[in-house]
Design a protein around this motif. Structure first.
Motif, mmCIF file in Angstrom:
data_model
loop_
_atom_site.group_PDB
_atom_site.id
_atom_site.type_symbol
_atom_site.label_atom_id
_atom_site.label_comp_id
_atom_site.label_asym_id
_atom_site.label_seq_id
_atom_site.Cartn_x
_atom_site.Cartn_y
_atom_site.Cartn_z
ATOM 1 N N LEU A 292 -8.884 0.274 -2.364
ATOM 2 C CA LEU A 292 -8.496 0.287 -0.951
ATOM 3 C C LEU A 292 -7.719 1.565 -0.630
ATOM 4 O O LEU A 292 -7.211 2.226 -1.537
ATOM 5 C CB LEU A 292 -7.616 -0.935 -0.650
ATOM 6 N N PRO A 293 -7.589 1.904 0.661
ATOM 7 C CA PRO A 293 -6.757 3.050 1.031
ATOM 8 C C PRO A 293 -5.298 2.830 0.602
ATOM 9 O O PRO A 293 -4.836 1.691 0.560
ATOM 10 C CB PRO A 293 -6.854 3.083 2.560
ATOM 11 N N ASN A 294 -4.609 3.907 0.277
ATOM 12 C CA ASN A 294 -3.165 3.881 -0.023
ATOM 13 C C ASN A 294 -2.782 3.164 -1.311
ATOM 14 O O ASN A 294 -1.656 2.704 -1.431
ATOM 15 C CB ASN A 294 -2.389 3.222 1.134
ATOM 16 N N VAL A 295 -3.689 3.049 -2.244
ATOM 17 C CA VAL A 295 -3.334 2.397 -3.510
ATOM 18 C C VAL A 295 -2.965 3.425 -4.588
ATOM 19 O O VAL A 295 -2.466 3.074 -5.644
ATOM 20 C CB VAL A 295 -4.471 1.497 -4.045
ATOM 21 N N GLY A 296 -3.225 4.713 -4.290
ATOM 22 C CA GLY A 296 -2.864 5.763 -5.243
ATOM 23 C C GLY A 296 -4.047 6.474 -5.876
ATOM 24 O O GLY A 296 -3.877 7.201 -6.853
ATOM 25 N N LYS A 297 -5.239 6.321 -5.314
ATOM 26 C CA LYS A 297 -6.431 6.972 -5.892
ATOM 27 C C LYS A 297 -6.265 8.482 -5.973
ATOM 28 O O LYS A 297 -6.479 9.087 -7.012
ATOM 29 C CB LYS A 297 -7.687 6.664 -5.056
ATOM 30 N N SER A 298 -5.891 9.075 -4.821
ATOM 31 C CA SER A 298 -5.822 10.540 -4.798
ATOM 32 C C SER A 298 -4.678 11.061 -5.652
ATOM 33 O O SER A 298 -4.789 12.129 -6.261
ATOM 34 C CB SER A 298 -5.682 11.042 -3.357
ATOM 35 N N THR A 299 -3.582 10.294 -5.709
ATOM 36 C CA THR A 299 -2.452 10.689 -6.563
ATOM 37 C C THR A 299 -2.921 10.767 -8.012
ATOM 38 O O THR A 299 -2.654 11.745 -8.716
ATOM 39 C CB THR A 299 -1.317 9.650 -6.443
ATOM 40 N N PHE B 114 2.297 -1.729 -7.319
ATOM 41 C CA PHE B 114 3.682 -1.271 -7.166
ATOM 42 C C PHE B 114 4.200 -1.693 -5.795
ATOM 43 O O PHE B 114 3.433 -1.813 -4.838
ATOM 44 C CB PHE B 114 3.797 0.248 -7.336
ATOM 45 N N ILE C 256 5.436 2.785 1.699
ATOM 46 C CA ILE C 256 3.991 3.048 1.655
ATOM 47 C C ILE C 256 3.258 1.843 2.244
ATOM 48 O O ILE C 256 3.309 0.743 1.694
ATOM 49 C CB ILE C 256 3.490 3.268 0.209
ATOM 50 N N ASN D 155 -1.969 0.423 -10.737
ATOM 51 C CA ASN D 155 -0.978 1.453 -10.438
ATOM 52 C C ASN D 155 0.373 0.761 -10.243
ATOM 53 O O ASN D 155 0.580 0.055 -9.263
ATOM 54 C CB ASN D 155 -1.396 2.207 -9.174
ATOM 55 N N VAL D 156 1.270 0.940 -11.228
ATOM 56 C CA VAL D 156 2.523 0.165 -11.254
ATOM 57 C C VAL D 156 3.755 1.022 -10.968
ATOM 58 O O VAL D 156 3.684 2.254 -10.957
ATOM 59 C CB VAL D 156 2.722 -0.533 -12.628
ATOM 60 N N GLY E 223 1.169 6.147 -11.080
ATOM 61 C CA GLY E 223 0.714 7.360 -10.404
ATOM 62 C C GLY E 223 1.841 8.364 -10.209
ATOM 63 O O GLY E 223 1.661 9.566 -10.417
HETATM 64 N N1 LIG Z 1 6.029 4.270 -5.267
HETATM 65 C C1 LIG Z 1 4.842 4.732 -5.623
HETATM 66 N N2 LIG Z 1 4.100 5.376 -4.707
HETATM 67 C C2 LIG Z 1 2.885 5.840 -5.070
HETATM 68 C C3 LIG Z 1 2.361 5.663 -6.388
HETATM 69 N N3 LIG Z 1 1.125 6.198 -6.436
HETATM 70 C C4 LIG Z 1 0.874 6.701 -5.191
HETATM 71 N N4 LIG Z 1 1.940 6.470 -4.354
HETATM 72 C C5 LIG Z 1 2.079 6.857 -2.958
HETATM 73 O O1 LIG Z 1 1.205 6.060 -2.159
HETATM 74 C C6 LIG Z 1 0.671 6.825 -1.066
HETATM 75 C C7 LIG Z 1 -0.844 6.753 -1.060
HETATM 76 O O2 LIG Z 1 -1.313 7.396 -2.211
HETATM 77 P P1 LIG Z 1 -2.755 8.076 -2.280
HETATM 78 O O3 LIG Z 1 -2.892 8.582 -3.663
HETATM 79 O O4 LIG Z 1 -2.943 9.035 -1.168
HETATM 80 O O5 LIG Z 1 -3.677 6.793 -2.058
HETATM 81 P P2 LIG Z 1 -5.256 6.689 -1.770
HETATM 82 O O6 LIG Z 1 -5.401 6.405 -0.324
HETATM 83 O O7 LIG Z 1 -5.664 5.511 -2.579
HETATM 84 O O8 LIG Z 1 -5.907 7.950 -2.203
HETATM 85 C C8 LIG Z 1 1.212 8.246 -1.245
HETATM 86 O O9 LIG Z 1 2.325 8.395 -0.373
HETATM 87 C C9 LIG Z 1 1.636 8.272 -2.698
HETATM 88 O O10 LIG Z 1 2.692 9.180 -2.897
HETATM 89 C C10 LIG Z 1 3.186 4.989 -7.362
HETATM 90 O O11 LIG Z 1 2.826 4.812 -8.527
HETATM 91 N N5 LIG Z 1 4.396 4.536 -6.913
#
Ligand SMILES: Nc1nc2c(ncn2[C@@H]2O[C@H](COP(=O)(O)OP(=O)(O)O)[C@@H](O)[C@H]2O)c(=O)[nH]1
Ligand SMILES: [Mg+2]
Length: 369
Positions: free
Chosen positions: A10-17, A107, A112, A211-212, A243
């Motif tokens: 899903l969006p915002n789960v940390g994929k791109s990170t 997490f 977020i 992603n924890v 992440g």
């Molecule tokens: N607290 C926390 N935030 C994270 C973690 N991984 C990613 N984020 C944050 O979650 C938000 C969405 O991450 P992103 O990688 O863009 O998600 P994507 O939409 O799945 O690609 C960003 O603000 C990241 O900094 C994590 O392990 N812990």
């Protein structure tokens, strides 16, 4: 099928990170001319301690590890199979990959936004898996409609495949309708082969990547425990990764700094390293080595390949003009300490066209073109 893993979730789960951390040390493109170069595709070295050990014995000028590609596939949302968001386009990308890594938010972080309002990995996983199952269901239904034509085909191969496929497709349809992935069905090789051209998404292996939080790396939190229960039912593996920490590790310069950071938090292997290895394994690929003073290199070949087919990975001429292969296993090199001693011990062999290459073999091909 490419040597690649699609990162979904899903969006915002940390994929791109996770993707950026994975690709912070990209593989040197010049060594891998066949790789795709696109912004959402990362070419990543596969960690392999055996290559390091071979290198330490031989002392080559250069070492070239095996690689795997990761593709950051964004945009999968509820309704994607109906074309919502950029649904169909993304599903098309997932059909192209060899396996999938499904990133799940485990997490807590109030800053977020979670697309569904709260952290609930099991429900998140279901949303994605149902979209993928629906996409496959459409493909399967279309094929069932075409089966009659295929069964009457003049081409015996097509006809035969269709015969095998018929009951398989019916079982698949029922499974997908219940929202379960195709891989949860127990199919033999012929049955799998009969539907391989459909490139069904849920037949691909899937790794759940939890992603924890920083403090759940050493011990599974409640979310991770639930994901593990669910994964058992669909024959998938689970790893945990943070992440946030992975991106900090990725920003460190040297190997030593990275190792020190890991030992500070009490782990020996980074989450990314686990993810890369698990991704490589899902693709059912094996590794052989070539080892000389100029270069020690890891080559990726499909499980079960005979020597000429494995040689083609280096160059198609090696397959066309294949004569023989000189082979010994890296474990023998580690035991005896040098190629000469491996020979003395009688572990150095000459193999022909029918030899099935083993994971960890050190190969030298003789060919003639
Ligand atoms: N607290 C926390 N935030 C994270 C973690 N991984 C990613 N984020 C944050 O979650 C938000 C969405 O991450 P992103 O990688 O863009 O998600 P994507 O939409 O799945 O690609 C960003 O603000 C990241 O900094 C994590 O392990 N812990
Ligand atoms: Mg993203």
């Amino acid at each position: 099928m490419g040597l690649n893993c699609g990162i979904v979730g899903l969006p915002n789960v940390g994929k791109s990170t996770i993707f950026s951390a994975l690709t912070s040390a990209p593989a040197e493109a010049a060594n891998y001319p066949f790789c795709t170069i696109e912004p959402n595709v990362g070419v990543v070295h596969v960690p392999d301690p055996r290559m390091e050990k071979i290198g330490a014995i031989i002392g080559p000028e250069k070492m070239v590890p095996a690689i795997v590609e990761f593709v950051d596939i964004a945009g999968l949302v509820k309704g994607a199979s109906k074309g919502e968001g950029l649904g169909n386009q993304f599903l098309g990308h997932i059909r192209q990959v060899g396996a999938t890594c499904h990133v799940v938010r485990c997490f807590e972080d109030d800053d977020i936004i979670h697309v569904a309002g709260k952290v609930d990995p099991v429900s998140d996983i279901e949303v994605i898996n149902i979209e993928l199952a629906l996409a496959d269901l459409e493909t399967v239904t279309k094929r069932i409609q075409n089966l009659d034509k295929m069964l009457k085909s003049q081409d015996k191969i097509v006809q035969n495949k269709a015969k095998i496929a018929k009951p398989v497709l019916e079982r698949l349809k029922a499974t997908l309708e219940e929202g379960h992935p195709g891989r949860s069905l127990d199919l033999n090789e012929d049955e799998k082969d009969s539907i391989a051209d459909l490139q069904l998404i849920t037949m691909k292996k899937m790794l759940y990547v939890c992603n924890v939080d920083e403090d759940s790396i050493l011990e599974d939190n409640e979310h991770v425990k639930k994901v593990k229960e669910l994964a058992k039912k669909d024959n998938s593996d689970v790893i945990t990764i943070c992440g946030k920490i992975e991106s900090e590790i990725a920003s460190l310069e040297s190997k030593e700094e990275k190792a020190a950071f890991l030992s500070d938090i009490g782990i020996t292997e980074s989450g990314l390293s686990k993810m890369i290895k698990a991704g490589y394994e899902m693709l059912e690929m094996k590794t052989y080595f070539t080892a000389g003073v100029k270069e020690v290199r890891a080559w990726t070949f499909p499980k079960g390949a005979k020597a000429p087919q494995a040689a083609a990975v280096i160059h198609t001429d090696f397959e066309k003009g294949f004569i023989k292969a000189e082979v010994f296993h890296c474990d023998d090199l580690f035991q005896y300490g040098s190629e000469a001693k491996v020979k003395e011990a009688g572990k150095f062999r000459i193999e022909g066209k029918e030899y099935e290459v083993k994971d960890g073999d050190i190969m030298h091909f003789r060919f003639n073109v």
